[in-house]
Design an enzyme around this catalytic site. Structure first.
Site, PDB file in Angstrom:
ATOM      1  N   GLU A   4      -2.137  29.676  21.857  1.00 43.68           N
ATOM      2  CA  GLU A   4      -1.459  27.877  22.717  1.00 43.68           C
ATOM      3  C   GLU A   4      -0.732  27.666  22.005  1.00 43.68           C
ATOM      4  OE1 GLU A   4      -4.858  26.147  20.163  1.00 43.68           O
ATOM      5  OE2 GLU A   4      -6.403  27.261  21.588  1.00 43.68           O
TER       6      GLU A   4
ATOM      7  N   ASP B 106      -4.349  14.862  16.122  1.00 44.24           N
ATOM      8  CA  ASP B 106      -3.729  16.370  15.294  1.00 44.24           C
ATOM      9  C   ASP B 106      -3.737  15.164  14.194  1.00 44.24           C
ATOM     10  OD1 ASP B 106      -3.732  18.266  17.498  1.00 44.24           O
ATOM     11  OD2 ASP B 106      -2.290  16.804  18.860  1.00 44.24           O
TER      12      ASP B 106
ATOM     13  N   TYR C 167     -13.502  26.999  22.388  1.00 43.71           N
ATOM     14  CA  TYR C 167     -12.958  26.353  21.197  1.00 43.71           C
ATOM     15  C   TYR C 167     -13.668  25.662  20.328  1.00 43.71           C
ATOM     16  CZ  TYR C 167      -8.822  24.641  18.576  1.00 43.71           C
ATOM     17  OH  TYR C 167      -7.825  24.761  17.529  1.00 43.71           O
TER      18      TYR C 167
END
Length: 269
Positions: free
Chosen positions: A58, A69, A184
């Site tokens: 990734e 994040d 995911y």
């Protein structure tokens, strides 16, 4: 797209997960940010990942407001942007990687704003030409995905969709209408690089997901050690390690040596 649809047999992602299933193990999925700490070093690291043991790669598309994040990946995006990395530069990096590796699946991960500015159709076209296999857009929910999924499908790219600990069966079915390549699973309710997940909770979610799709499921967020990577790669179809790799880049340590430790653990060595 049905909940049990699997990618085409000539797809790099499908081939890789099929090969790993035949080996009886899960994938090590690594995350690094394009252009971190600079374009040349980032490409050097990227080129070294397959030999170090990464099964799927990734690559983060640097963005100024990466809301999902944690501080480690946020700092990587800031470093990359300060060093001049752009979305076009990210695609150029993948193209350069592909000059020496035509087998390892590469997924771009990031946020929709840069893609929207670039143009969904132009982005999908250029990403496919660069050798990208799939795209994971953190802030693109299924309700807003029609334009993007149409562009990606037209150019043979997978849209990797996210599931979370709060995803129920109804929501999962909606996600699966758009998902391809793999799913995911975000193992925690929080940001990248934060608290680690509880194995039992993740295992329960994976069982629920697998009851409704044949797509591979990888687990990410909060996986920091070789032991955790081994546990989650054995539980799911793969484990994603990002912040722990990025932190070594930030410290000018050897990220590839750490990836080798992760790969050995995932392979049971």
């Amino acid at each position: 797209m049905s909940a049990t649809m699997t990618p085409a047999s000539n797809d790099r992602i499908a081939r890789r997960f099929a090969a790993l299933k035949a080996e009886g193990r899960g994938a090590l999925v690594t995350y690094t940010t394009a252009g971190d700490p600079d374009a040349a070093r980032a490409l050097e690291i990227l080129r070294g990942l397959p030999a170090a043991g990464a099964d799927v790669i990734e690559v983060g598309m640097p963005f100024s407001d990466p809301m999902a994040d944690g501080p480690t990946v946020q700092a990587a995006a800031i470093r990359a942007l300060a060093a001049g990395m752009t979305l076009k530069g990210t695609l150029d990096t993948i193209a350069a990687f592909r000059e020496g590796d035509t087998d390892t699946p590469v997924v771009l991960m990031g946020y929709y704003n840069p893609i929207y500015i670039y143009g969904a159709e132009a982005f999908a076209r250029d990403a496919a030409a660069a050798g990208v296999d799939g795209v994971l857009i953190v802030d693109l929910p299924p309700e807003e995905a029609d334009e993007m999924i149409g562009a990606l499908r037209a150019h043979g790219l997978s849209l990797i969709m996210l599931t979370t600990p709060t995803t129920d069966e109804t929501r999962l079915d909606e996600i699966l209408r758009y998902a391809s390549g793999f799913l995911y699973h975000v193992s925690i309710t929080g940001i990248t690089g934060s608290a680690s997940a509880e194995n039992e909770a993740v295992d329960s979610m994976i069982r629920m997901i697998r009851s409704r799709t044949d797509l591979p499921v990888v687990v990410g967020f909060g996986i920091k050690t070789p032991e955790q990577a081994r546990a989650f790669a054995g539980m799911a179809d793969g484990a994603v390690v990002g912040s722990a790799i990025v932190s070594r880049i930030a410290a000018d340590e050897d990220p590839l040596g750490f990836v080798k430790e992760l790969a050995n653990a995932v392979r049971g060595r």
